[in-house]
Design a protein around this motif. Structure first.
Motif, PDB file in Angstrom:
ATOM      1  N   GLY A 291       0.791  -1.220   0.000  1.00 36.38           N
ATOM      2  CA  GLY A 291       0.000   0.000   0.000  1.00 36.38           C
ATOM      3  C   GLY A 291       0.827   1.276   0.000  1.00 36.38           C
TER       4      GLY A 291
ATOM      5  N   ASP B  97      -5.224  -6.523   2.803  1.00 34.09           N
ATOM      6  CA  ASP B  97      -6.127  -5.397   3.031  1.00 34.09           C
ATOM      7  C   ASP B  97      -5.491  -4.076   2.616  1.00 34.09           C
ATOM      8  OD1 ASP B  97      -8.112  -7.033   3.993  1.00 34.09           O
ATOM      9  OD2 ASP B  97      -7.615  -6.713   6.102  1.00 34.09           O
ATOM     10  N   GLU B  98      -4.160  -4.033   2.674  1.00 38.93           N
ATOM     11  CA  GLU B  98      -3.430  -2.812   2.314  1.00 38.93           C
ATOM     12  C   GLU B  98      -3.619  -2.425   0.852  1.00 38.93           C
ATOM     13  OE1 GLU B  98      -1.939  -4.228   6.067  1.00 38.93           O
ATOM     14  OE2 GLU B  98      -2.305  -5.243   4.170  1.00 38.93           O
TER      15      GLU B  98
ATOM     16  N   GLY C 188      -6.195  -1.511  -0.458  1.00 37.65           N
ATOM     17  CA  GLY C 188      -7.068  -0.344  -0.463  1.00 37.65           C
ATOM     18  C   GLY C 188      -6.339   0.976  -0.313  1.00 37.65           C
ATOM     19  N   GLN C 189      -5.053   0.934   0.027  1.00 32.59           N
ATOM     20  CA  GLN C 189      -4.260   2.153   0.176  1.00 32.59           C
ATOM     21  C   GLN C 189      -3.736   2.670  -1.162  1.00 32.59           C
ATOM     22  OE1 GLN C 189      -1.203   1.410   3.116  1.00 32.59           O
ATOM     23  NE2 GLN C 189      -2.673   0.514   4.553  1.00 32.59           N
TER      24      GLN C 189
ATOM     25  N   PRO D  19     -10.705  -8.452  -1.034  1.00 33.58           N
ATOM     26  CA  PRO D  19     -10.838  -7.782   0.268  1.00 33.58           C
ATOM     27  C   PRO D  19     -11.862  -6.652   0.254  1.00 33.58           C
ATOM     28  CG  PRO D  19      -8.828  -7.075  -0.833  1.00 33.58           C
ATOM     29  CD  PRO D  19      -9.387  -8.194  -1.655  1.00 33.58           C
ATOM     30  N   GLU D  20     -12.490  -6.419   1.386  1.00 36.20           N
ATOM     31  CA  GLU D  20     -13.464  -5.329   1.518  1.00 36.20           C
ATOM     32  C   GLU D  20     -12.819  -3.969   1.252  1.00 36.20           C
ATOM     33  OE1 GLU D  20     -16.678  -4.973   1.976  1.00 36.20           O
ATOM     34  OE2 GLU D  20     -17.154  -7.106   2.049  1.00 36.20           O
ATOM     35  N   THR D  21     -11.523  -3.876   1.508  1.00 33.30           N
ATOM     36  CA  THR D  21     -10.828  -2.596   1.292  1.00 33.30           C
ATOM     37  C   THR D  21     -10.771  -2.210  -0.181  1.00 33.30           C
ATOM     38  OG1 THR D  21      -8.707  -3.780   1.285  1.00 33.30           O
ATOM     39  CG2 THR D  21      -9.418  -2.798   3.367  1.00 33.30           C
TER      40      THR D  21
ATOM     41  N   SER E   3     -12.037   1.163  -1.347  1.00 32.86           N
ATOM     42  CA  SER E   3     -11.282   2.412  -1.182  1.00 32.86           C
ATOM     43  C   SER E   3     -10.622   2.871  -2.479  1.00 32.86           C
ATOM     44  CB  SER E   3     -10.208   2.238  -0.099  1.00 32.86           C
ATOM     45  OG  SER E   3     -10.789   1.958   1.155  1.00 32.86           O
TER      46      SER E   3
ATOM     47  N   SER F 117     -18.401  -3.719  -0.659  1.00 31.35           N
ATOM     48  CA  SER F 117     -17.695  -2.444  -0.830  1.00 31.35           C
ATOM     49  C   SER F 117     -17.406  -2.104  -2.286  1.00 31.35           C
ATOM     50  CB  SER F 117     -16.371  -2.477  -0.055  1.00 31.35           C
ATOM     51  OG  SER F 117     -15.487  -3.451  -0.606  1.00 31.35           O
TER      52      SER F 117
END
Length: 261
Positions: A87, A107-108, A110-111, A129-131, A134, A154
């Protein structure tokens, strides 16, 4: 032996100098088993890395040194996992990881707020992932040929998404949030287990022009009875009317809604 060693050193030095000058690292089909250290040493000077068709298993955590990198292409390798600090690559716009052995994404992910294209087809993913939500600049998502059973709720927050490909998975339905994707133009879900679509997807996804749902339990009758089908059909026909010529057959796969009855 000395001459051979000298030539090898010169060749490596020339290669690194070229990378430094152009910002482009291209090492396709180079029989690599590890991510080359000399790439990491270039740091902020790297804009594109293409390591397609090698035998790389791991992406080092030090990849965060390449924080100006905009394109990362490591397709057709043996990568099993991504580093947690991925990320930190805040400049990344395109990431292509097709044809590896990934079972999950961190999850990162999403960054990566500037990411516009993410392609992870032909892996072993069972979920996204849910992220993912983002990624507000994401325009293309290709997660085909995996083992995914559902798309995260998401995904409806990926407001810029224009093309979603998730063929050849085990998805049985779509989250209602997909209806938020007002810029979505193309949706491909061939060879899944989709029994029904969100009831308002054809009405609310106002840019949707192409849906491919071949080899799913959803019937053509069900599809045609959905709210907004008439508007969707008008958009679809308008798109393809511009492409039709004497060499295009009206019953080709590309010109139907992609629903097998």
């Amino acid at each position: 032996m000395g001459c051979a060693s000298s030539k090898t050193s010169d060749s490596k030095a020339n290669r690194v100098a070229r990378w430094s000058s152009t910002g482009i690292v291209a090492l396709r089909d180079s029989k690599l088993k590890t991510f080359p250290d000399e790439i990491l040493e270039l740091g902020r000077g790297v804009r594109t890395v293409d390591l397609t068709h090698n035998k790389i298993v791991d992406i080092p955590v030090e990849i965060n040194k390449l924080f100006n990198m905009q394109r990362l292409i490591i397709a057709d390798n043996l990568v099993e996992r991504l580093p947690m600090n991925l990320g930190k690559l805040q400049s990344l716009k395109i990431m292509t990881l097709d044809g590896n052995r990934l079972t999950g994404l961190p999850d990162e992910l999403g960054q990566l707020i500037r990411l516009e294209q993410l392609s992870v087809s032909r892996n072993l993913l069972t979920y996204l992932p849910e992220t993912l939500g983002s990624l507000r600049n994401l325009k293309l998502l290709n997660a085909s040929n995996n083992q995914i059973t559902y798309l995260p709720e998401s995904i409806g927050s990926c407001f810029a998404l224009e093309e979603l490909q998730a063929n050849d998975n085990s998805i049985d339905d779509l989250p209602q949030s997909v209806c938020n994707l007002i810029h979505l133009k193309s949706l491909s879900l061939d060879n899944n287990k989709v029994k029904q679509m969100p009831s308002t997807i054809l009405k609310e996804c106002v840019a949707l022009q192409s849906i491919s749902l071949h080899n799913n339990p959803l019937s053509m009758d069900q599809f045609q009875q959905m709210e907004g089908y008439g508007e969707f059909e008008a958009r679809r026909r308008k798109k393809f009317d511009k492409q039709i010529d004497s060499n295009v057959m009206m019953n080709s796969k590309g010109l139907d809604p992609g629903v097998d009855s």
